[in-house]
Scaffold this motif. Structure first.
Motif, short mmCIF file in Angstrom:
data_model
loop_
_atom_site.label_atom_id
_atom_site.label_comp_id
_atom_site.label_asym_id
_atom_site.label_seq_id
_atom_site.Cartn_x
_atom_site.Cartn_y
_atom_site.Cartn_z
N LEU A 170 0.81 -1.22 0.00
CA LEU A 170 0.00 0.00 0.00
C LEU A 170 0.85 1.27 0.00
O LEU A 170 0.34 2.36 -0.26
N GLN A 171 2.13 1.12 0.29
CA GLN A 171 3.06 2.26 0.18
C GLN A 171 3.76 2.28 -1.18
O GLN A 171 4.60 3.14 -1.42
N GLY A 172 3.43 1.33 -2.03
CA GLY A 172 4.08 1.25 -3.33
C GLY A 172 5.45 0.61 -3.30
O GLY A 172 6.21 0.71 -4.28
N LYS A 173 5.79 -0.06 -2.19
CA LYS A 173 7.09 -0.71 -2.06
C LYS A 173 7.01 -2.14 -2.60
O LYS A 173 7.09 -3.12 -1.85
N THR A 174 6.85 -2.24 -3.89
CA THR A 174 6.58 -3.53 -4.53
C THR A 174 7.70 -4.53 -4.30
O THR A 174 7.45 -5.70 -4.01
N SER A 175 8.93 -4.08 -4.44
CA SER A 175 10.07 -4.98 -4.28
C SER A 175 10.17 -5.51 -2.86
O SER A 175 10.40 -6.71 -2.63
N ASP A 176 9.99 -4.62 -1.87
CA ASP A 176 10.05 -5.04 -0.47
C ASP A 176 8.92 -6.02 -0.15
O ASP A 176 9.12 -7.00 0.57
N ALA A 177 7.73 -5.72 -0.67
CA ALA A 177 6.59 -6.60 -0.43
C ALA A 177 6.85 -7.99 -1.01
O ALA A 177 6.53 -9.01 -0.38
N LYS A 178 7.43 -8.03 -2.19
CA LYS A 178 7.74 -9.31 -2.83
C LYS A 178 8.71 -10.12 -1.99
O LYS A 178 8.54 -11.33 -1.80
N LYS A 179 9.74 -9.46 -1.45
CA LYS A 179 10.72 -10.15 -0.61
C LYS A 179 10.07 -10.67 0.67
O LYS A 179 10.39 -11.78 1.13
N THR A 180 9.17 -9.89 1.25
CA THR A 180 8.47 -10.32 2.46
C THR A 180 7.64 -11.57 2.18
O THR A 180 7.64 -12.53 2.97
N VAL A 181 6.93 -11.57 1.06
CA VAL A 181 6.10 -12.72 0.70
C VAL A 181 6.96 -13.94 0.40
O VAL A 181 6.64 -15.06 0.83
N GLU A 182 8.06 -13.75 -0.30
CA GLU A 182 8.94 -14.88 -0.62
C GLU A 182 9.49 -15.52 0.65
O GLU A 182 9.55 -16.75 0.76
N ARG A 183 9.87 -14.70 1.62
CA ARG A 183 10.36 -15.22 2.90
C ARG A 183 9.27 -16.00 3.62
O ARG A 183 9.51 -17.09 4.16
N PHE A 184 8.06 -15.44 3.61
CA PHE A 184 6.94 -16.11 4.27
C PHE A 184 6.61 -17.45 3.62
O PHE A 184 6.38 -18.45 4.31
#
Length: 222
Positions: A170-184
């Protein structure tokens, strides 16, 4: 504990709270039965000692497990009357207010609780991270969950990962969100949002839908 002292409210409150958690997280085979037991034990705690703050905190948890959000807020308010400067009274006031669709006072009580605690706790950071998201404070949500992971390690349950990824999306941090999901997904590869019944603890559809949509946008499998 109850066998040693049937008049000890803490024994009933503890059983009630454990059953409410079991119901809300769907840990058992019969969440409705667990929710009913939670309410029964909470009422016994109140009967044993209505001046014990945890009797009311447990009752609030039982109401939440039974999807009675407003009753949960009313119940935990009594804990604050008994212990206005109590860490757990403020902590759980924020917790139940958040699920009832009232994130602004939830954040206020949770920030008070964290000040009273003086040290970080898992519950304190988890609850505050959730409330920041509901309040639309996504940068604060991200910072709180990041701090929680750094202080206490990466949890093996979904809540922190989903909220962190959703806040980043929701902050537009697409790359960070992707890394968070991959870790999860390395921790829980079978996780799917559609099967995550915990999200139904929220009273308001708009709160459930915003979290759900943001998590999907972050890349959490639907």
């Amino acid at each position: 504990m109850i066998e040693l002292d049937p008049r000890f409210a803490g024994g009933y409150a503890g059983l009630s709270f454990n059953y409410s958690v079991k119901a809300r997280f769907r840990f058992g085979e019969d969440p409705k039965s667990d929710a009913a037991l939670s309410l029964d034990y909470a009422q016994q705690a109140i009967a044993a000692d209505r001046h014990f703050a945890w009797s009311h905190i447990a009752l609030a948890g039982a109401y939440l497990a039974n999807n009675e959000h407003d009753e949960a807020v009313d119940a935990v308010a009594q804990a604050l009357v008994i212990q206005p400067s109590g860490y757990e009274a403020n902590l759980f006031s924020g917790f139940y207010l958040n699920f009832a669709g009232r994130p602004e006072p939830a954040v206020r009580y949770l920030e008070i609780a964290n000040t009273l605690s003086r040290i970080d706790t898992i519950r304190g950071l988890d609850f505050l991270g959730m409330a920041y998201f509901t309040a639309g404070k996504y940068a604060e949500c991200e910072a709180t969950w990041t701090r929680r992971f750094e202080r206490f390690g990466v949890p093996n349950y979904p809540i922190g990962h989903v909220f962190l990824a959703a806040a980043q999306a929701l902050q537009g941090k697409t790359s960070d969100a992707k890394k968070t999901v991959e870790r999860f997904l390395r921790i829980a590869p079978e996780f799917r949002m559609a099967k995550w019944l915990w999200i139904n603890n929220y009273k308001l559809a708009e709160d459930r839908n915003r979290l759900y949509a943001a998590a999907i946008a972050a890349g959490v499998p639907e």
